[in-house]
Design a protein around this motif. Structure first.
Motif, PDB file in Angstrom:
ATOM      1  N   ARG A 146       0.820  -1.221   0.000  1.00 21.35           N
ATOM      2  CA  ARG A 146       0.000   0.000   0.000  1.00 21.35           C
ATOM      3  C   ARG A 146       0.848   1.263   0.000  1.00 21.35           C
ATOM      4  O   ARG A 146       0.411   2.301  -0.470  1.00 21.35           O
ATOM      5  N   THR A 147       2.049   1.182   0.543  1.00 24.39           N
ATOM      6  CA  THR A 147       2.887   2.387   0.620  1.00 24.39           C
ATOM      7  C   THR A 147       3.824   2.546  -0.567  1.00 24.39           C
ATOM      8  O   THR A 147       4.533   3.547  -0.647  1.00 24.39           O
ATOM      9  N   ASP A 148       3.825   1.586  -1.508  1.00 23.37           N
ATOM     10  CA  ASP A 148       4.718   1.667  -2.670  1.00 23.37           C
ATOM     11  C   ASP A 148       3.921   2.133  -3.881  1.00 23.37           C
ATOM     12  O   ASP A 148       3.225   1.339  -4.504  1.00 23.37           O
TER      13      ASP A 148
END
Length: 157
Positions: A146-148
């Motif tokens: 989700r953070t990439d």
């Protein structure tokens, strides 16, 4: 974590993924009328309720065109149906049919039975500990994905 441990874990994950096709072939579900990858769409539909194909693609981390082809199989097999989206009448949502509900139960029962056979010699406390750690691992991977912003759904293993 030491690099040696991380390398060993990476090798075990690859080993696990390689076994996936063989494992799926061992599931005793009978013919449900669609490919296994399409059948796997039934589970999030069942648990999350009717949704658009684009939402299902996001949940499955897959390309919407791939999900559309799989959805067509489910509809043709009578395991899912299209219904009007109450928010936008021009769009449709996919919902699980009664036959799809039965297919979900057959898939779950087959998966639990096969895993039960594999873990038959494990003590209950080891199964619980492994499950807890595996859940934590999956949550960590999901958070990383989700953070990439560069990870496209097709790049996610």
């Amino acid at each position: 974590m030491h690099e040696q441990d991380t390398t060993r874990l990476a090798d075990e994950i690859v080993r696990f993924i390689r076994m996936g096709t063989r494992f799926r072939g061992m599931l005793k579900t009978g013919d449900l009328g669609a490919e296994f990858s399409a059948l796997m769409l039934l589970l999030p539909l069942q648990s999350s309720g009717p949704m658009r194909v684009t939402d299902l693609a996001e949940i499955k981390q897959a390309d919407p065109s791939t999900i559309s082809r799989q959805v067509a199989q489910l509809v043709k097999a009578g395991l899912a149906r299209r219904e009007a989206d109450p928010v936008d009448g021009r769009a449709s949502r996919l919902a699980v049919t009664e036959a799809g509900e039965a297919a979900c139960e057959r898939l779950r029962a087959a998966r639990v039975a096969l895993l039960g056979d594999a873990l038959n010699d494990w003590p209950a406390e080891r199964i619980t500990a492994f499950t807890d750690l595996f859940e934590e691992f999956n949550s960590s991977i999901e958070a990383l994905i989700r953070t990439d912003p560069t990870a496209s759904p097709r790049e996610i293993p």
